[in-house]
Design a protein around this motif. Structure first.
Motif, mmCIF file in Angstrom:
data_model
loop_
_atom_site.group_PDB
_atom_site.id
_atom_site.type_symbol
_atom_site.label_atom_id
_atom_site.label_comp_id
_atom_site.label_asym_id
_atom_site.label_seq_id
_atom_site.Cartn_x
_atom_site.Cartn_y
_atom_site.Cartn_z
ATOM 1 N N ALA A 141 3.977 -30.695 -0.581
ATOM 2 C CA ALA A 141 5.306 -31.214 -0.535
ATOM 3 C C ALA A 141 6.137 -31.459 -1.720
ATOM 4 C CB ALA A 141 5.112 -32.775 0.252
ATOM 5 N N ASP A 142 5.468 -31.543 -2.630
ATOM 6 C CA ASP A 142 6.382 -31.529 -4.164
ATOM 7 C C ASP A 142 6.923 -30.070 -4.410
ATOM 8 O OD1 ASP A 142 5.934 -34.329 -4.608
ATOM 9 O OD2 ASP A 142 4.236 -34.069 -5.953
ATOM 10 N N LEU A 143 5.960 -29.211 -4.233
ATOM 11 C CA LEU A 143 6.510 -27.643 -4.325
ATOM 12 C C LEU A 143 7.786 -27.575 -3.401
ATOM 13 C CD1 LEU A 143 3.126 -25.769 -4.386
ATOM 14 C CD2 LEU A 143 4.740 -26.199 -6.407
ATOM 15 N N VAL A 144 7.737 -27.699 -2.100
ATOM 16 C CA VAL A 144 8.853 -27.779 -1.352
ATOM 17 C C VAL A 144 9.893 -28.459 -1.751
ATOM 18 C CG1 VAL A 144 9.607 -28.282 1.129
ATOM 19 C CG2 VAL A 144 7.475 -27.260 0.671
ATOM 20 N N ARG A 145 9.576 -29.707 -2.042
ATOM 21 C CA ARG A 145 10.850 -30.484 -2.483
ATOM 22 C C ARG A 145 11.752 -29.496 -3.890
ATOM 23 N NH1 ARG A 145 11.940 -32.362 -7.113
ATOM 24 N NH2 ARG A 145 9.829 -32.830 -7.813
ATOM 25 N N ALA A 146 10.817 -29.374 -4.844
ATOM 26 C CA ALA A 146 11.182 -28.599 -6.150
ATOM 27 C C ALA A 146 12.096 -27.519 -5.826
ATOM 28 C CB ALA A 146 10.003 -28.388 -7.088
ATOM 29 N N ALA A 147 11.366 -26.701 -4.949
ATOM 30 C CA ALA A 147 12.117 -25.309 -4.543
ATOM 31 C C ALA A 147 13.317 -25.371 -3.820
ATOM 32 C CB ALA A 147 11.126 -24.605 -3.546
ATOM 33 N N LYS A 148 13.404 -26.532 -2.838
ATOM 34 C CA LYS A 148 14.881 -26.966 -2.395
ATOM 35 C C LYS A 148 16.017 -27.319 -3.222
ATOM 36 C CE LYS A 148 13.175 -28.463 2.140
ATOM 37 N NZ LYS A 148 12.805 -29.623 3.040
ATOM 38 N N VAL A 149 15.189 -28.242 -4.422
ATOM 39 C CA VAL A 149 16.239 -28.634 -5.359
ATOM 40 C C VAL A 149 16.622 -27.184 -6.457
ATOM 41 C CG1 VAL A 149 16.199 -29.946 -7.707
ATOM 42 C CG2 VAL A 149 15.229 -31.013 -5.679
ATOM 43 N N TYR A 150 15.743 -26.657 -6.604
ATOM 44 C CA TYR A 150 16.111 -25.451 -7.466
ATOM 45 C C TYR A 150 17.211 -24.384 -6.668
ATOM 46 C CZ TYR A 150 11.901 -26.216 -9.802
ATOM 47 O OH TYR A 150 10.506 -26.890 -10.849
ATOM 48 N N VAL A 151 17.091 -24.388 -5.467
ATOM 49 C CA VAL A 151 17.990 -23.346 -4.816
ATOM 50 C C VAL A 151 19.320 -23.911 -4.707
ATOM 51 C CG1 VAL A 151 18.653 -22.379 -2.597
ATOM 52 C CG2 VAL A 151 16.165 -22.155 -3.351
ATOM 53 N N LEU A 152 19.471 -25.255 -4.490
ATOM 54 C CA LEU A 152 20.642 -26.158 -4.379
ATOM 55 C C LEU A 152 21.446 -26.086 -5.737
ATOM 56 C CD1 LEU A 152 19.909 -28.740 -1.702
ATOM 57 C CD2 LEU A 152 21.438 -26.700 -1.351
#
Length: 108
Positions: A90-101
């Motif tokens: 879940a932390d990896l997914v959150r970080a990936a979304k933040v990076y893309v945005l």
């Protein structure tokens, strides 16, 4: 801390700190900071606080030598630099979304 060790143990401590990398600062008004904070807000619904860090990394080189703004942000985790490290999916997914945005906001 050295003085505390001396008091508690009676040992003499000679402390010689050698800096390994310069520190750096990035303005809160830097477009990359604004983009990251906006992305974090969109993904988590929370405000990302502005904080400093005492870790050593390459962002200082990018900022000082390359004149490129650089930030540290990532997933949580346990056991950093230990034999056993872990990060929740879940932390990896959150970080990936933040990076893309952040990237989309920053370059558009």
């Amino acid at each position: 801390m050295a003085a505390q060790v001396e008091r508690e143990t009676g040992a003499q401590v000679a402390l010689n700190l050698i800096p390994v990398r310069d520190g750096f600062r990035v303005s809160a008004e830097e477009p990359l900071v604004i983009a990251l904070r906006r992305a974090y807000q969109k993904v988590t619904g929370r405000e990302l606080p502005l904080v400093g860090s005492r870790m050593v990394g390459d962002a200082a080189i990018f900022t000082k030598e390359g004149k490129v703004p650089a930030l540290y942000h990532g997933p949580g985790g346990t056991g950093a630099h230990a034999d056993l490290e872990s990060v929740a999916i879940a932390d990896l997914v959150r970080a990936a979304k933040v990076y893309v945005l952040t990237a989309l906001d920053y370059v558009v």
